[in-house]
Design a protein around this motif. Structure first.
Motif, PDB file in Angstrom:
ATOM      1  N   THR A  44     -27.819  52.141  49.598  1.00 44.04           N
ATOM      2  CA  THR A  44     -29.207  51.721  49.632  1.00 44.04           C
ATOM      3  C   THR A  44     -30.079  52.731  48.910  1.00 44.04           C
ATOM      4  N   VAL A  53     -31.694  47.147  49.112  1.00 43.57           N
ATOM      5  CA  VAL A  53     -33.086  46.800  48.827  1.00 43.57           C
ATOM      6  C   VAL A  53     -33.191  45.812  47.682  1.00 43.57           C
ATOM      7  N   ILE A  80     -33.576  41.885  48.165  1.00 42.26           N
ATOM      8  CA  ILE A  80     -34.777  41.259  48.742  1.00 42.26           C
ATOM      9  C   ILE A  80     -35.544  40.529  47.650  1.00 42.26           C
ATOM     10  N   SER A 106     -35.609  44.928  54.014  1.00 44.77           N
ATOM     11  CA  SER A 106     -34.163  45.133  53.866  1.00 44.77           C
ATOM     12  C   SER A 106     -33.494  45.589  55.157  1.00 44.77           C
TER      13      SER A 106
END
Length: 868
Positions: free
Chosen positions: A29, A271, A274, A293
């Motif tokens: 992430t 992320v 999204i 997220s």
């Protein structure tokens, strides 16, 4: 975070959680750069490091201008800039440079900012009482206004707070100037470390939104209201700092606010997965992708028929409404239309059967929803947000929430900190006007004294005055009582009342035609009795205001209800209470001792009911009531039912014209030190129809679950509406569960309908409160249930009178007393059983529920936190 402070650094004890989260997912992430649609260039940008000799650069990339660069914005009588004697440290770590200096004000001082683009603006005030040998900022007490809006009143900070305090607001201005005024308390100082005034994106906050618990047509206008950001939470994820937010906002982890952490499990996705809707109606300016997220979902959601809610509880200030913004993004489903769940706010249904797939037409697509919680629905100074599976869910039930924002809405006094209006500007014109008024009043007073002296000299000795009663009994008009809250109300309302006091200041008559209150308290007496309205003395909070436990000089304890003088509804209920209770006296009605009408206050003084509400005693061991509170025996429940019935019967028949209470429920039945029941809260009461009438036509008011369905359908009020509500109370006494519980299956949500179903099956014993189930004489139970059932007839004409209900309840008590003892303890002689040591949460096939005091008359008990 207590008291509604937005302090994003106080979460030191969760640092381990954050580091673990980041280390676990750092390879997967990343904080992606916001897409171009997230860019926003504000027209107005003022970021000031107060007292700093030069610009201050923050780690997140923001730069605050130095104080000398902004000196032209400030109007102050003294130029005081200070810095820390020794570099201080907050408990959360090293301080940012903006907290190492401050501006100090010894008199009212004002910052004036030119506004190029009228509309909503962020206003962020930064405070940290840095140590300084010349000024003790930890003892500073002051107020802050933004134009005519009160942001802070009597504000102060602890000597060494755990971290800096950020007060964040959204203020609407239509002029080309915004003024921030700092006003120290007399003998104290005001200070500020840094100030931000920045344009907010148009459309960030809507002008209208829906009230929680209403249909989408129930819109509330927020155009002219100021907002204070109290909480901003990132569900299931770490702290988001201004450097990683599209609008320089903090988002706190939600773990501190989870009421039952075991009910939630964090979920996350990269992320970059999204997506924002193509329509452009929602952009990362609403919330960054890092919020969407992560989420909290139901723990063990793969368990078939799992039925519990995830609950977040936050502190709230009574007397204010709140804007609640909830952020959703389905990052847990694998296919569309597989996630259906309900959203609750303080027990009110926010969204039933929420299906994100049908709203966003995809997975991992962002969505948010706004609600307004009215001040009357704030219970126990908390706001409870819950998500749980819908009863219609197919497959594995689940519920999610990605983010939450909670904002306080300015009240009728245009204030965000109590009912205090902004002070007038401290300028020469104002002083001249005040001086002129003072001189004029002094001249008038001297003329009156001279006139009275001349008249007294002209009187003959022994001349008797013609007035048949003392002048202090005469109702005052508005010109005679400018300090009274009535003087600011409508002429028709003022004409009904006057406010007077005897020479010794301790007794008087509050006149209104044919009725009077026996004692009018001075405001100073009320302050002394409540220790200046000490928060520790608060024993109840409702739509009218707070209720304090007070004690006067002779040791008498009183319940003192302090209302909101700015509310027309509060004024109406205040007048109704005085008008009714000053004419009524009965053993089973709460007595009005007196009132106070000074300093724009609305204060009613009642006899103190030591054992609180009936509701508090019914839910012992089921999530309500205090630990160790004794369980009411069946005999005592019958006696309480009879007492309440007697009070209600007196209302309907004992007055010259009958009175309909209109809000009978277990929170409006109070118990004194001997558990004698008394009916309370007459703010919604109405005079019964006359002999020529069959009903009173009026807007529907009351409490969900207790409301007469015929009254709701036809908006025609009769005394049989009270009878229906009392029938619900009787079943609540028998079953010890709320009148409404939206978390239950549909056939169980409404207590009245549910109880009648079991009664018709002949299996009422299955829903009786298990703490008393084995102690009830069958004949007594049949008589009691027969009374309750008849009260709940669909049509008022088929319901009994309260006299008939009273007769059946007294018969039920006689049958119980006459029967041989059935494992019932007399306890200490009060008719109650010994306190429970332990009770299983399972009850009547249901799980335990939270205690919920719906003082507003419009609230629904909250859903379950967790079931089995």
């Amino acid at each position: 975070m207590a008291g509604g402070l937005f302090t994003p650094f106080i979460l030191k004890r969760h640092i381990f959680f954050y580091l673990s989260f980041v280390l676990l997912h750092i390879s997967k992430t990343t904080y992606a750069t916001p897409p171009p649609s997230a860019k926003f260039e504000p027209r107005d940008v003022y970021m000031i490091s107060c007292g700093a000799p030069g610009a201050s650069q923050l780690d997140d990339g923001r730069t605050f201008r130095s104080d000398p660069d902004t000196a032209s914005y400030l109007s102050t009588s003294t130029d005081i800039k200070i810095s820390a004697d020794n570099p201080p440290h907050a408990s959360s770590g090293p301080l940012a440079p903006i907290y190492l200096t401050a501006r100090v004000f010894t008199d009212q001082s004002t910052y004036s900012f030119y506004i190029a683009q009228p509309g909503r603006h962020w206003v962020r005030l930064h405070f940290f009482p840095l140590p300084n040998s010349h000024y003790n900022l930890s003892s500073a007490t002051f107020s802050v206004n933004a134009d005519s809006i009160v942001l802070l009143h009597g504000f102060s900070l602890p000597a060494i707070p755990p971290s800096p305090v950020i007060k964040e607001y959204l203020i609407t201005t239509q002029s080309n100037t915004m003024k921030l005024s700092f006003s120290p308390l007399k003998g104290s100082v005001a200070f500020v470390n840094a100030i931000e005034v920045i344009s907010a994106p148009p459309g960030l906050i809507p002008n209208t939104t829906s009230a929680a618990g209403t249909t989408t047509n129930g819109q509330i206008d927020l155009t002219n209201n100021a907002l204070q950001v109290v909480y901003r939470l990132n569900m299931g994820g770490p702290l988001i700092t201004p450097g990683n937010d599209t609008l320089s906002r903090y988002w706190l982890p939600d773990t501190t606010f989870l009421k039952l952490p075991g009910a939630a499990a964090a979920a996350w996705v990269p992320v970059n997965t999204i997506k924002y809707p193509d329509s452009g109606a929602m952009t990362p300016l609403i919330a960054p992708p890092t919020v969407y997220s992560t989420a909290q979902q139901m723990a063990q959601s793969n368990v078939t028929d799992a039925r519990f809610n995830i609950s977040w509880e936050m502190a709230a200030e009574p007397g204010f409404s709140y804007l609640v913004r909830l952020h959703f993004c389905d990052i847990v489903s694998k296919v569309l239309n597989n996630l259906y769940f309900n959203v609750y706010l303080n027990g009110l249904m926010g969204v039933p059967n929420l299906d994100l797939s049908s709203l966003t037409m995809g997975l991992a697509v962002t969505y948010y929803r706004d609600f307004v919680l009215d001040s009357s629905s704030i219970s126990n100074s908390t706001i409870l947000v819950q998500v749980g599976p819908a009863s219609t869910s197919s497959g594995n039930p689940n519920a999610i929430l990605n983010g939450l924002e909670l904002m306080k809405i300015s009240n009728a006094a245009n204030s965000l900190d109590g009912f205090y209006a902004a002070k007038p500007k401290n300028n020469s014109v104002t002083k001249m006007v005040i001086s002129a008024i003072g001189l004029a009043m002094a001249a008038i007073a001297m003329a009156l004294v001279f006139t009275m002296f001349c008249r007294r000299r002209c009187e003959k000795p022994g001349w008797e005055r013609k007035s048949s009663f003392s002048s202090w009994l005469m109702p005052l008009n508005a010109s005679q009582s400018t300090s009274s809250f009535l003087s600011g109300y409508s002429k028709s309302s003022r004409s009904r009342f006057g406010s007077t006091r005897s020479k010794n200041g301790f007794s008087g008559i509050f006149m209104s035609g044919t009725y009077a209150v026996s004692r009018v308290f001075t405001f100073s007496e009320i302050q002394k009795a409540t220790k200046n309205f000490d928060e520790k003395a608060v024993i109840g909070v409702g739509g009218f205001g707070k209720v304090y436990l007070g004690e006067i000089e002779d040791g008498t304890k009183l319940a003192i209800k302090r209302g909101n003088p700015s509310s027309d509804q509060g004024m109406h209920e205040f007048l109704t209470e005085i008008e009714l209770l000053s004419k009524l006296r009965h053993r089973h009605l709460v007595s009005l001792i007196g009132c106070c009408d000074e300093k724009n206050e609305m204060i009613l003084v009642y006899e103190y009911m030591a054992n609180g509400t009936l509701r508090d005693h019914l839910y012992v061991g089921n999530g309500g009531g205090e630990t160790g509170m004794p369980v009411l025996s069946w005999k005592k429940r019958l006696e309480i039912s009879i007492g309440a019935a007697k009070g209600l019967h007196y209302l309907h028949t004992g007055a010259a014209q009958g009175i309909i209470h209109r809000d009978i429920k277990t929170t409006n039945i109070l118990l004194d030190e001997n558990f004698v029941a008394k009916v309370a809260d007459f703010g919604l009461s109405k005079a019964a129809p006359s002999l020529e009438q069959t009903h009173v036509s009026t807007a529907v008011k009351g409490s969900f679950g207790y409301l007469d369905p015929e009254y709701f359908r036809r908006q025609q009020l009769t005394d049989k509406s009270d009878v229906y509500s009392f029938g619900v109370v009787l079943f609540e006494i028998l079953c010890a569960r709320p009148a409404i519980n939206p978390a239950l299956p549909r056939d169980q949500v409404n207590l009245a309908e549910w109880a009648l179903q079991w009664h018709r099956k002949g299996q009422l014993d299955k829903i009786i409160d298990p703490t008393i189930a084995g102690t009830i004489n069958p004949d007594s139970l049949n008589k009691f249930v027969d009374a309750a059932e008849k009260c709940l007839a669909d049509y008022g004409v088929d319901r009994p009178t309260m006299g008939d209900v009273l007769w059946k309840l007294e018969s039920a008590l006689q049958l119980q007393v006459a029967s041989p003892p059935i494992a019932e303890s007399s306890g200490s002689g009060s008719g109650i059983e010994m306190p429970l040591k332990k009770m299983a949460s399972q009850k009547n096939g249901l799980t335990g529920f939270d205690s919920f005091n719906d003082r507003s008359g419009t609230q629904i008990p909250p859903p379950l936190d967790q079931g089995r």
